[in-house]
Scaffold this motif. Structure first.
Motif, PDB file in Angstrom:
ATOM      1  N   ASP A  86       0.803  -1.215   0.000  1.00  0.00           N
ATOM      2  CA  ASP A  86       0.000   0.000   0.000  1.00  0.00           C
ATOM      3  C   ASP A  86       0.842   1.273   0.000  1.00  0.00           C
ATOM      4  OD1 ASP A  86      -2.199  -1.650   0.073  1.00  0.00           O
ATOM      5  OD2 ASP A  86      -2.539  -1.414   2.219  1.00  0.00           O
ATOM      6  N   HIS A  90       1.088   4.133  -3.099  1.00  0.00           N
ATOM      7  CA  HIS A  90       0.815   5.562  -2.881  1.00  0.00           C
ATOM      8  C   HIS A  90       2.036   6.422  -3.227  1.00  0.00           C
ATOM      9  CE1 HIS A  90      -0.888   9.159  -1.148  1.00  0.00           C
ATOM     10  NE2 HIS A  90       0.185   9.291  -0.401  1.00  0.00           N
ATOM     11  N   ARG A  96      -4.572   2.963 -10.786  1.00  0.00           N
ATOM     12  CA  ARG A  96      -5.447   1.794 -10.647  1.00  0.00           C
ATOM     13  C   ARG A  96      -5.492   0.970 -11.926  1.00  0.00           C
ATOM     14  NH1 ARG A  96      -9.433   1.973  -6.266  1.00  0.00           N
ATOM     15  NH2 ARG A  96      -9.100   3.883  -5.115  1.00  0.00           N
ATOM     16  N   ARG A  97      -5.418   1.646 -13.066  1.00  0.00           N
ATOM     17  CA  ARG A  97      -5.479   0.910 -14.338  1.00  0.00           C
ATOM     18  C   ARG A  97      -4.267   0.002 -14.509  1.00  0.00           C
ATOM     19  NH1 ARG A  97      -3.992   4.921 -19.224  1.00  0.00           N
ATOM     20  NH2 ARG A  97      -2.300   6.022 -18.207  1.00  0.00           N
ATOM     21  N   LEU A  99      -2.632  -1.337 -11.723  1.00  0.00           N
ATOM     22  CA  LEU A  99      -2.841  -2.368 -10.706  1.00  0.00           C
ATOM     23  C   LEU A  99      -3.868  -3.404 -11.154  1.00  0.00           C
ATOM     24  CD1 LEU A  99      -2.912  -0.082  -7.533  1.00  0.00           C
ATOM     25  CD2 LEU A  99      -1.062  -1.616  -8.246  1.00  0.00           C
ATOM     26  N   ALA A 100      -4.877  -2.959 -11.893  1.00  0.00           N
ATOM     27  CA  ALA A 100      -5.930  -3.867 -12.349  1.00  0.00           C
ATOM     28  C   ALA A 100      -5.394  -4.922 -13.316  1.00  0.00           C
ATOM     29  CB  ALA A 100      -7.046  -3.083 -13.018  1.00  0.00           C
TER      30      ALA A 100
END
Length: 105
Positions: A86, A90, A96-97, A99-100
């Protein structure tokens, strides 16, 4: 027992075992590999964020490269005993795209 050269024995209070030397070498290699993996992530994220073209194929390739770099970095962190990501997500600003897509092929 591995004994240090006479020129530096005064700097070390006791002989160093071969196992200790090996463990230090392993730790140094892990740190180096982790640093290199982090640099790959930074470069891949920079290329992704700097891309302003409309070529969807190129954008997907940059997204996949960033995802692959992050995936490798996370694996390297886990091999070093760092299980929580985490903070680095940060700090590095991993989108997020990216990480997805971790692990996706």
């Amino acid at each position: 027992m591995l004994r240090l050269p006479n020129s530096i024995t005064g700097l070390v209070p006791h002989p160093v075992s071969g196992d200790t030397v090996l463990q230090q070498e392993i730790a140094a290699e892990q740190a180096s590999s982790l640093g290199n993996a982090g640099k790959r992530v930074e470069k891949a994220l920079e290329r992704l964020s700097a891309y302003d073209g409309k070529d969807e194929t190129q954008q997907k390739a940059l997204l996949q490269a960033a995802s692959d770099a992050v995936h490798g970095y996370f694996i390297q962190r886990e091999l070093c005993g760092m299980r929580k990501h985490d903070a680095v997500i940060h700090e590095m600003g991993i989108p997020r795209r990216v990480l997805a897509r971790l692990g996706a092929r």
